[in-house]
Design an enzyme around this catalytic site. Structure first.
Site, PDB file in Angstrom:
ATOM      1  N   LYS A  31      18.576  12.978 -96.395  1.00 43.47           N
ATOM      2  CA  LYS A  31      18.701  13.544 -97.747  1.00 43.47           C
ATOM      3  C   LYS A  31      19.241  14.968 -97.633  1.00 43.47           C
ATOM      4  O   LYS A  31      18.534  15.890 -97.254  1.00 43.47           O
ATOM      5  CB  LYS A  31      17.358  13.580 -98.494  1.00 43.47           C
ATOM      6  CG  LYS A  31      17.620  13.800 -99.997  1.00 43.47           C
ATOM      7  CD  LYS A  31      16.496  14.467-100.749  1.00 43.47           C
ATOM      8  CE  LYS A  31      16.458  15.955-100.654  1.00 43.47           C
ATOM      9  NZ  LYS A  31      17.607  16.672-101.273  1.00 43.47           N
ATOM     10  N   GLY A  58       8.638  23.383 -95.800  1.00 40.78           N
ATOM     11  CA  GLY A  58       8.243  22.837 -94.493  1.00 40.78           C
ATOM     12  C   GLY A  58       6.735  22.639 -94.405  1.00 40.78           C
ATOM     13  O   GLY A  58       6.252  21.620 -93.888  1.00 40.78           O
ATOM     14  N   GLU A  95      12.572  23.038 -88.743  1.00 37.74           N
ATOM     15  CA  GLU A  95      13.427  24.213 -88.490  1.00 37.74           C
ATOM     16  C   GLU A  95      13.370  25.055 -89.758  1.00 37.74           C
ATOM     17  O   GLU A  95      13.942  24.666 -90.783  1.00 37.74           O
ATOM     18  CB  GLU A  95      14.875  23.774 -88.217  1.00 37.74           C
ATOM     19  CG  GLU A  95      15.060  22.957 -86.968  1.00 37.74           C
ATOM     20  CD  GLU A  95      14.890  23.773 -85.707  1.00 37.74           C
ATOM     21  OE1 GLU A  95      15.059  25.002 -85.760  1.00 37.74           O
ATOM     22  OE2 GLU A  95      14.569  23.173 -84.667  1.00 37.74           O
ATOM     23  N   CYS A 143      19.463  31.254 -91.404  1.00 38.16           N
ATOM     24  CA  CYS A 143      18.119  31.388 -90.815  1.00 38.16           C
ATOM     25  C   CYS A 143      18.141  32.367 -89.654  1.00 38.16           C
ATOM     26  O   CYS A 143      17.162  33.040 -89.371  1.00 38.16           O
ATOM     27  CB  CYS A 143      17.616  30.024 -90.358  1.00 38.16           C
ATOM     28  SG  CYS A 143      18.761  29.210 -89.224  1.00 38.16           S
ATOM     29  N   GLU A 145      12.000  36.704 -95.635  1.00 38.21           N
ATOM     30  CA  GLU A 145      13.384  36.262 -95.493  1.00 38.21           C
ATOM     31  C   GLU A 145      14.107  36.478 -96.830  1.00 38.21           C
ATOM     32  O   GLU A 145      13.841  35.789 -97.810  1.00 38.21           O
ATOM     33  CB  GLU A 145      13.387  34.772 -95.122  1.00 38.21           C
ATOM     34  CG  GLU A 145      14.745  34.259 -94.745  1.00 38.21           C
ATOM     35  CD  GLU A 145      14.726  32.765 -94.455  1.00 38.21           C
ATOM     36  OE1 GLU A 145      14.126  32.009 -95.235  1.00 38.21           O
ATOM     37  OE2 GLU A 145      15.332  32.364 -93.458  1.00 38.21           O
ATOM     38  N   THR A 204      10.319  27.780 -95.202  1.00 37.11           N
ATOM     39  CA  THR A 204       8.983  27.656 -94.615  1.00 37.11           C
ATOM     40  C   THR A 204       8.015  27.052 -95.632  1.00 37.11           C
ATOM     41  O   THR A 204       7.160  26.234 -95.273  1.00 37.11           O
ATOM     42  CB  THR A 204       8.509  29.032 -94.106  1.00 37.11           C
ATOM     43  OG1 THR A 204       9.377  29.391 -93.016  1.00 37.11           O
ATOM     44  CG2 THR A 204       7.078  29.003 -93.601  1.00 37.11           C
TER      45      THR A 204
HETATM   46  P1  NAD Z   1      14.577  24.322 -99.252  1.00 37.11           P
HETATM   47  O1  NAD Z   1      13.334  24.285 -98.433  1.00 37.11           O
HETATM   48  O2  NAD Z   1      14.486  24.747-100.655  1.00 37.11           O
HETATM   49  O3  NAD Z   1      15.266  22.873 -99.289  1.00 37.11           O
HETATM   50  C1  NAD Z   1      15.615  22.193 -98.090  1.00 37.11           C
HETATM   51  C2  NAD Z   1      15.698  20.700 -98.377  1.00 37.11           C
HETATM   52  O4  NAD Z   1      14.387  20.243 -98.716  1.00 37.11           O
HETATM   53  C3  NAD Z   1      16.602  20.320 -99.549  1.00 37.11           C
HETATM   54  O5  NAD Z   1      17.285  19.118 -99.234  1.00 37.11           O
HETATM   55  C4  NAD Z   1      15.607  20.076-100.678  1.00 37.11           C
HETATM   56  O6  NAD Z   1      16.066  19.171-101.661  1.00 37.11           O
HETATM   57  C5  NAD Z   1      14.445  19.463 -99.900  1.00 37.11           C
HETATM   58  N1  NAD Z   1      13.135  19.529-100.553  1.00 37.11           N
HETATM   59  C6  NAD Z   1      12.664  20.475-101.400  1.00 37.11           C
HETATM   60  N2  NAD Z   1      11.407  20.148-101.788  1.00 37.11           N
HETATM   61  C7  NAD Z   1      11.091  18.983-101.162  1.00 37.11           C
HETATM   62  C8  NAD Z   1       9.943  18.137-101.151  1.00 37.11           C
HETATM   63  N3  NAD Z   1       8.858  18.425-101.865  1.00 37.11           N
HETATM   64  N4  NAD Z   1       9.969  17.018-100.377  1.00 37.11           N
HETATM   65  C9  NAD Z   1      11.056  16.708 -99.655  1.00 37.11           C
HETATM   66  N5  NAD Z   1      12.179  17.459 -99.623  1.00 37.11           N
HETATM   67  C10 NAD Z   1      12.194  18.588-100.368  1.00 37.11           C
HETATM   68  O7  NAD Z   1      15.603  25.211 -98.416  1.00 37.11           O
HETATM   69  P2  NAD Z   1      17.063  25.653 -98.831  1.00 37.11           P
HETATM   70  O8  NAD Z   1      16.944  26.680 -99.911  1.00 37.11           O
HETATM   71  O9  NAD Z   1      17.921  24.454 -99.055  1.00 37.11           O
HETATM   72  O10 NAD Z   1      17.569  26.336 -97.460  1.00 37.11           O
HETATM   73  C11 NAD Z   1      17.282  27.630 -97.094  1.00 37.11           C
HETATM   74  C12 NAD Z   1      16.139  27.680 -96.100  1.00 37.11           C
HETATM   75  O11 NAD Z   1      16.442  26.884 -94.967  1.00 37.11           O
HETATM   76  C13 NAD Z   1      15.905  29.085 -95.557  1.00 37.11           C
HETATM   77  O12 NAD Z   1      14.529  29.361 -95.536  1.00 37.11           O
HETATM   78  C14 NAD Z   1      16.452  29.011 -94.130  1.00 37.11           C
HETATM   79  O13 NAD Z   1      15.891  29.936 -93.237  1.00 37.11           O
HETATM   80  C15 NAD Z   1      16.130  27.614 -93.760  1.00 37.11           C
HETATM   81  N6  NAD Z   1      16.993  27.182 -92.659  1.00 37.11           N
HETATM   82  C16 NAD Z   1      16.456  27.099 -91.398  1.00 37.11           C
HETATM   83  C17 NAD Z   1      17.270  26.729 -90.321  1.00 37.11           C
HETATM   84  C18 NAD Z   1      16.728  26.606 -88.918  1.00 37.11           C
HETATM   85  O14 NAD Z   1      17.378  25.975 -88.106  1.00 37.11           O
HETATM   86  N7  NAD Z   1      15.581  27.186 -88.604  1.00 37.11           N
HETATM   87  C19 NAD Z   1      18.620  26.461 -90.533  1.00 37.11           C
HETATM   88  C20 NAD Z   1      19.123  26.580 -91.832  1.00 37.11           C
HETATM   89  C21 NAD Z   1      18.298  26.931 -92.896  1.00 37.11           C
END
Ligand code: NAD
Length: 502
Positions: free
Chosen positions: A189, A247, A264, A298, A396, A244
């Site tokens: 997804k 996550g 991640e 990130c 962040e 986070t």
């Molecule tokens: P986000 O956590 O808002 O969303 C990430 C994904 O999770 C999206 O596909 C979203 O639709 C899905 N999601 C949201 N709520 C959910 C739920 N309840 N159940 C299942 N899926 C759900 O993150 P974002 O805004 O898309 O991305 C930015 C974040 O990602 C930043 O915090 C960044 O640091 C992190 N990031 C980390 C890495 C790494 O490798 N450590 C790499 C890239 C981005």
């Protein structure tokens, strides 16, 4: 202020209508919903994806389960899986320009940068293809005459993968080829903001010969399409990249079924600079590390921890160099920094800057919003007089905002670096390698760069300590993470150690 490159009108750009991939078929959402994606650089609709719901997740998981249990993919030889992954890599390469354009326009990223990301992804698919042939366990021929121990690695089963918007194609490429190399079936997804390139990947995988049901791609929001992916009994593992906060929620959900989880997450990565560093190299790396991908990264080097003796000089040189960065139209090949992903996110970044200013930080450069008449853009911002307790130094921001803190001793620098909840990456800058190693070994982060920043290779594992995540992507670990180990304890000859004797 950076050099501004005003976005040109999007003429001749056709809006793309996508479908989801379930069990080898391209389908609309069962409830018929459609999500529209407007380019963050231009404010006009560029893509439409099905708005998947739990019902769509249910049928995608069922397809993945069925395909895994039927064994059509997992029972292929490593060489057969490897050849299909190599074909996929070739097809990605042949469609690189289309994929680059999609990520550039949906995420607002500079096209020249995305071209590099797609080339990097091709390299990762080829590396994962090599691992498909080399996945192996262990044997113990040291347990005595009567015993041979063999440790097998087996595909873990059905893996759900949830990815963010900031590196849409690169991040799915850090997960999917490794799970496929191991023999898993998957439900992917992508972010609801940037699903296009992942859906094109679905077309590529079908053409490359991945059997129906082995890769399923569903689109929609996290709450509707994503939630079931961490709770469903037929999912064996969840591989998540994102914030986070989400996550943590996914880990809590997965705990109900005791699923394996790999995470991640976010980062707040320190760059520690000693007076004997090559400052010319560092100044460029600092500007790159903070403003690359508009800071929506990130790995962004968003916390500079500078030795007091060099701080004033370094700050003025970073401010001067950042004025030469080209900011604006993602489709202009000269552009180095593009748009911010959404108006809500732009507002969040601005709030961090005003909060830091009220708490006593000095805005050395930037701080404002760039108005091109459409889209969302942020000035490259440099904050000095930041203290370790400020939100901008601990949280962040995920925008082009660089915070400067200072230190006098190496112990103080290490303490500041380790004083927050994240531990994704860090860098140490000094011409004395003893200093680099001593500091680098004490900073708690998954990657430590020494005299460089944000370099990487498919061979090198990547992931975070503490609230930056768990598990590792890339490297051998990546494919092993998608396996279970099974012990074969084999007795040779008649079994003499009988428990009950006549
Ligand atoms: P986000 O956590 O808002 O969303 C990430 C994904 O999770 C999206 O596909 C979203 O639709 C899905 N999601 C949201 N709520 C959910 C739920 N309840 N159940 C299942 N899926 C759900 O993150 P974002 O805004 O898309 O991305 C930015 C974040 O990602 C930043 O915090 C960044 O640091 C992190 N990031 C980390 C890495 C790494 O490798 N450590 C790499 C890239 C981005």
């Amino acid at each position: 202020m950076a050099v501004l490159v005003a976005p040109k009108l999007l003429t001749g750009f056709a809006v793309r209508d996508f479908k989801m991939l379930i069990n080898g078929e391209w389908v609309a959402a069962l409830e018929g919903g459609v999500l529209e994606r407007a380019a963050p650089s231009h404010g006009v609709t560029v893509s439409r994806y099905p708005e998947g719901t739990k019902a769509d997740a249910e049928r995608a998981i069922a397809a993945a389960r069925q395909s895994f249990d039927a064994g059509g993919w997992v029972n292929k030889t490593g060489a057969e899986r490897s050849n299909i992954l190599l074909k996929a890599a070739d097809l990605i390469e042949s469609r690189a320009e289309e994929l680059s354009l999609l990520d550039a326009i949906e995420a607002g990223k500079p096209i020249s940068q995305v071209r590099g990301e797609i080339a990097g992804a091709v390299d990762i698919w080829r590396y994962a293809a090599a691992l498909a042939r080399d996945l192996h366990g262990e044997s113990y021929n040291t347990l005595g005459d009567g015993t041979l121990g063999v440790v097998l690695r087996e595909a873990i089963g059905v893996v759900s993968m949830i990815t963010p918007w900031n590196f849409p194609f690169l991040i799915v490429s850090q997960k999917l080829p490794f799970a496929l190399a191991a023999g898993c079936s998957c439900v992917v997804k992508p972010s609801e903001l940037t699903s296009g390139s992942t859906l094109v990947l679905g077309e590529i995988l079908i053409e490359a010969g991945i059997p129906a049901g082995v890769v399923n791609i569903i689109t929609g929001t996290g709450a509707d399409a994503g939630a079931l992916l961490s709770t469903h009994a037929d999912v064996d593992m969840v591989s998540f990249t994102g914030s986070t906060g989400v996550g943590r929620l996914i880990m809590a959900n997965a705990a109900q079924g005791l699923k394996k989880v790999s995470l991640e997450l976010g980062g707040k990565n320190p760059q520690i600079v000693f007076p004997d560093a090559d400052l010319d190299a560092f100044i460029d790396a600092a500007v790159f590390g903070a403003y690359f991908n508009a800071g929506e990264c990130c790995n962004a080097g968003s916390r500079l921890i500078l030795h007091k003796d060099i701080a004033d000089d370094v700050v003025s040189r970073i401010a001067a160099l950042s004025k030469k960065v080209k900011l604006g139209d993602p489709l202009d090949p000269q552009t180095q920094v593009g748009a911010i992903i959404s108006p809500q996110h732009l507002q969040k970044i601005s709030t961090y800057i005003s909060g830091a200013s009220q708490a006593g930080a000095t805005v050395v450069s930037g701080g404002g919003i760039v108005d091109f008449g459409a889209g969302h853009f942020m000035e490259l911002t440099l904050l000095s007089d930041v203290t370790a307790d400020m939100a901008v130094a601990r949280e962040e921001v995920f925008g082009p905002v660089l915070s400067v803190l200072t230190f006098e001793t190496a112990e103080e620098a290490i303490h500041i670096a380790n004083s927050i909840d994240y531990g994704l990456s860090a860098s140490v800058w000094s011409r004395d390698f003893d200093t680099c190693l001593t500091v680098g070994r004490k900073v708690r982060a998954g990657t430590i760069w020494m005299n460089t920043f944000m370099d990487g290779a498919p061979e090198l594992p990547f992931g975070g300590y503490r609230q930056s995540g768990q598990g590792r992507e890339l490297g051998r670990h990546a494919v092993e993470d998608f396996t279970e180990t099974k012990t074969l304890n084999m007795h040779i000859g008649s079994r003499k150690t009988l428990w009950v004797c006549d």
